[in-house]
Design a protein around this motif. Structure first.
Motif, PDB file in Angstrom:
ATOM      1  N   THR A 188      49.267 -64.060  39.071  1.00  0.00           N
ATOM      2  CA  THR A 188      50.448 -64.749  38.551  1.00  0.00           C
ATOM      3  C   THR A 188      50.353 -64.893  37.037  1.00  0.00           C
ATOM      4  O   THR A 188      51.334 -64.675  36.317  1.00  0.00           O
ATOM      5  CB  THR A 188      50.587 -66.135  39.210  1.00  0.00           C
ATOM      6  OG1 THR A 188      50.623 -65.967  40.622  1.00  0.00           O
ATOM      7  CG2 THR A 188      51.841 -66.835  38.744  1.00  0.00           C
ATOM      8  N   LEU A 189      49.158 -65.225  36.549  1.00  0.00           N
ATOM      9  CA  LEU A 189      48.958 -65.353  35.108  1.00  0.00           C
ATOM     10  C   LEU A 189      49.184 -64.014  34.405  1.00  0.00           C
ATOM     11  O   LEU A 189      49.867 -63.953  33.372  1.00  0.00           O
ATOM     12  CB  LEU A 189      47.539 -65.861  34.823  1.00  0.00           C
ATOM     13  CG  LEU A 189      47.145 -65.928  33.351  1.00  0.00           C
ATOM     14  CD1 LEU A 189      47.965 -66.995  32.647  1.00  0.00           C
ATOM     15  CD2 LEU A 189      45.667 -66.213  33.221  1.00  0.00           C
ATOM     16  N   LEU A 248      51.013 -61.437  35.421  1.00  0.00           N
ATOM     17  CA  LEU A 248      52.437 -61.076  35.465  1.00  0.00           C
ATOM     18  C   LEU A 248      53.262 -61.942  34.508  1.00  0.00           C
ATOM     19  O   LEU A 248      54.199 -61.455  33.871  1.00  0.00           O
ATOM     20  CB  LEU A 248      52.960 -61.182  36.894  1.00  0.00           C
ATOM     21  CG  LEU A 248      52.374 -60.172  37.890  1.00  0.00           C
ATOM     22  CD1 LEU A 248      52.898 -60.451  39.289  1.00  0.00           C
ATOM     23  CD2 LEU A 248      52.683 -58.751  37.459  1.00  0.00           C
ATOM     24  N   SER A 249      52.916 -63.208  34.408  1.00  0.00           N
ATOM     25  CA  SER A 249      53.626 -64.092  33.468  1.00  0.00           C
ATOM     26  C   SER A 249      53.371 -63.665  32.031  1.00  0.00           C
ATOM     27  O   SER A 249      54.286 -63.673  31.194  1.00  0.00           O
ATOM     28  CB  SER A 249      53.178 -65.536  33.654  1.00  0.00           C
ATOM     29  OG  SER A 249      53.522 -65.990  34.924  1.00  0.00           O
ATOM     30  N   LEU A 250      52.140 -63.306  31.742  1.00  0.00           N
ATOM     31  CA  LEU A 250      51.798 -62.851  30.399  1.00  0.00           C
ATOM     32  C   LEU A 250      52.538 -61.546  30.070  1.00  0.00           C
ATOM     33  O   LEU A 250      53.087 -61.394  28.972  1.00  0.00           O
ATOM     34  CB  LEU A 250      50.287 -62.638  30.297  1.00  0.00           C
ATOM     35  CG  LEU A 250      49.726 -62.349  28.919  1.00  0.00           C
ATOM     36  CD1 LEU A 250      49.976 -63.536  28.004  1.00  0.00           C
ATOM     37  CD2 LEU A 250      48.236 -62.073  29.023  1.00  0.00           C
ATOM     38  N   GLN A 251      52.576 -60.655  31.035  1.00  0.00           N
ATOM     39  CA  GLN A 251      53.301 -59.390  30.829  1.00  0.00           C
ATOM     40  C   GLN A 251      54.787 -59.664  30.576  1.00  0.00           C
ATOM     41  O   GLN A 251      55.388 -59.097  29.684  1.00  0.00           O
ATOM     42  CB  GLN A 251      53.105 -58.479  32.051  1.00  0.00           C
ATOM     43  CG  GLN A 251      53.758 -57.126  31.956  1.00  0.00           C
ATOM     44  CD  GLN A 251      55.139 -57.093  32.577  1.00  0.00           C
ATOM     45  OE1 GLN A 251      55.463 -57.875  33.461  1.00  0.00           O
ATOM     46  NE2 GLN A 251      55.970 -56.203  32.082  1.00  0.00           N
ATOM     47  N   ALA A 252      55.370 -60.572  31.336  1.00  0.00           N
ATOM     48  CA  ALA A 252      56.793 -60.898  31.168  1.00  0.00           C
ATOM     49  C   ALA A 252      57.048 -61.586  29.824  1.00  0.00           C
ATOM     50  O   ALA A 252      58.068 -61.337  29.178  1.00  0.00           O
ATOM     51  CB  ALA A 252      57.267 -61.780  32.313  1.00  0.00           C
ATOM     52  N   SER A 253      56.101 -62.448  29.408  1.00  0.00           N
ATOM     53  CA  SER A 253      56.302 -63.168  28.150  1.00  0.00           C
ATOM     54  C   SER A 253      56.232 -62.226  26.951  1.00  0.00           C
ATOM     55  O   SER A 253      56.824 -62.511  25.913  1.00  0.00           O
ATOM     56  CB  SER A 253      55.288 -64.297  28.005  1.00  0.00           C
ATOM     57  OG  SER A 253      53.987 -63.775  27.820  1.00  0.00           O
ATOM     58  N   TYR A 254      55.532 -61.122  27.056  1.00  0.00           N
ATOM     59  CA  TYR A 254      55.507 -60.135  25.982  1.00  0.00           C
ATOM     60  C   TYR A 254      56.646 -59.123  26.126  1.00  0.00           C
ATOM     61  O   TYR A 254      57.156 -58.619  25.133  1.00  0.00           O
ATOM     62  CB  TYR A 254      54.168 -59.386  25.944  1.00  0.00           C
ATOM     63  CG  TYR A 254      53.126 -60.142  25.163  1.00  0.00           C
ATOM     64  CD1 TYR A 254      53.087 -60.066  23.785  1.00  0.00           C
ATOM     65  CD2 TYR A 254      52.199 -60.931  25.813  1.00  0.00           C
ATOM     66  CE1 TYR A 254      52.142 -60.767  23.063  1.00  0.00           C
ATOM     67  CE2 TYR A 254      51.250 -61.626  25.108  1.00  0.00           C
ATOM     68  CZ  TYR A 254      51.215 -61.547  23.724  1.00  0.00           C
ATOM     69  OH  TYR A 254      50.292 -62.235  23.019  1.00  0.00           O
TER      70      TYR A 254
END
Length: 164
Positions: A79-80, A82-88
């Protein structure tokens, strides 16, 4: 022979770069990279890669022996990531869209200028065509010339016949 003193402050020599802690980057290169990244995110290849990655992650952490699992059931680490990928990804996609908007704006401006030039050219040609039509109306036509010659011949014949 004496050497001339070189003045490093003249415009002939570039200034030495100053060291700074602020990172420097080429915005154009970064923009092109962000456009390629955004384009890749919108492909089926990316979806296949991400699906494969997530399925492998979930399968491995569900079925592997306990000592080989690295992210147990709620998959917090996944989850972390995927969230990091989405935030970039989101800002990079917005940057790519802004660059495309800028290119579209320039293209629209050039199209407008080209259309205005085409309109001016068309109006000029219309005026030229109208002046040619007017000039043709004043030009002697073949029928008119034949008629005038026939009238002149008839007039000459009448004058000759009237002479005794």
């Amino acid at each position: 022979m004496a050497k001339a003193k070189i003045n490093k402050n003249s415009l002939e020599f570039p200034r030495e770069s100053r060291r700074t802690l602020k990172p420097s980057y080429d915005p154009e290169t970064f923009g092109r990279w962000s456009e390629r990244f955004a384009r890749f995110l919108g492909t089926s290849r990316f979806l296949v890669y991400m699906t494969t990655f997530v399925l492998f992650w979930v399968t491995w952490n569900s079925l592997a022996p306990d000592n080989l699992k690295f992210d147990n059931y709620p998959f917090i680490f996944l989850t972390l990531i995927l969230s990091l990928q989405a935030s970039y990804a989101a800002p990079l996609i917005l940057l790519a869209q802004n660059r495309q908007t800028d290119r579209d704006r320039v293209q629209n401006k050039e199209d407008r200028e080209r259309n205005e030039q085409n309109l001016a050219d068309t109006e000029y040609l219309t005026r030229e065509l109208a002046s040619l039509r007017t000039a043709i109306g004043e030009v002697t036509t073949r029928e008119y010339l034949h008629g005038e010659i026939a009238d002149a011949i008839e007039e000459i014949v009448q004058k000759i016949n009237k002479k005794p």
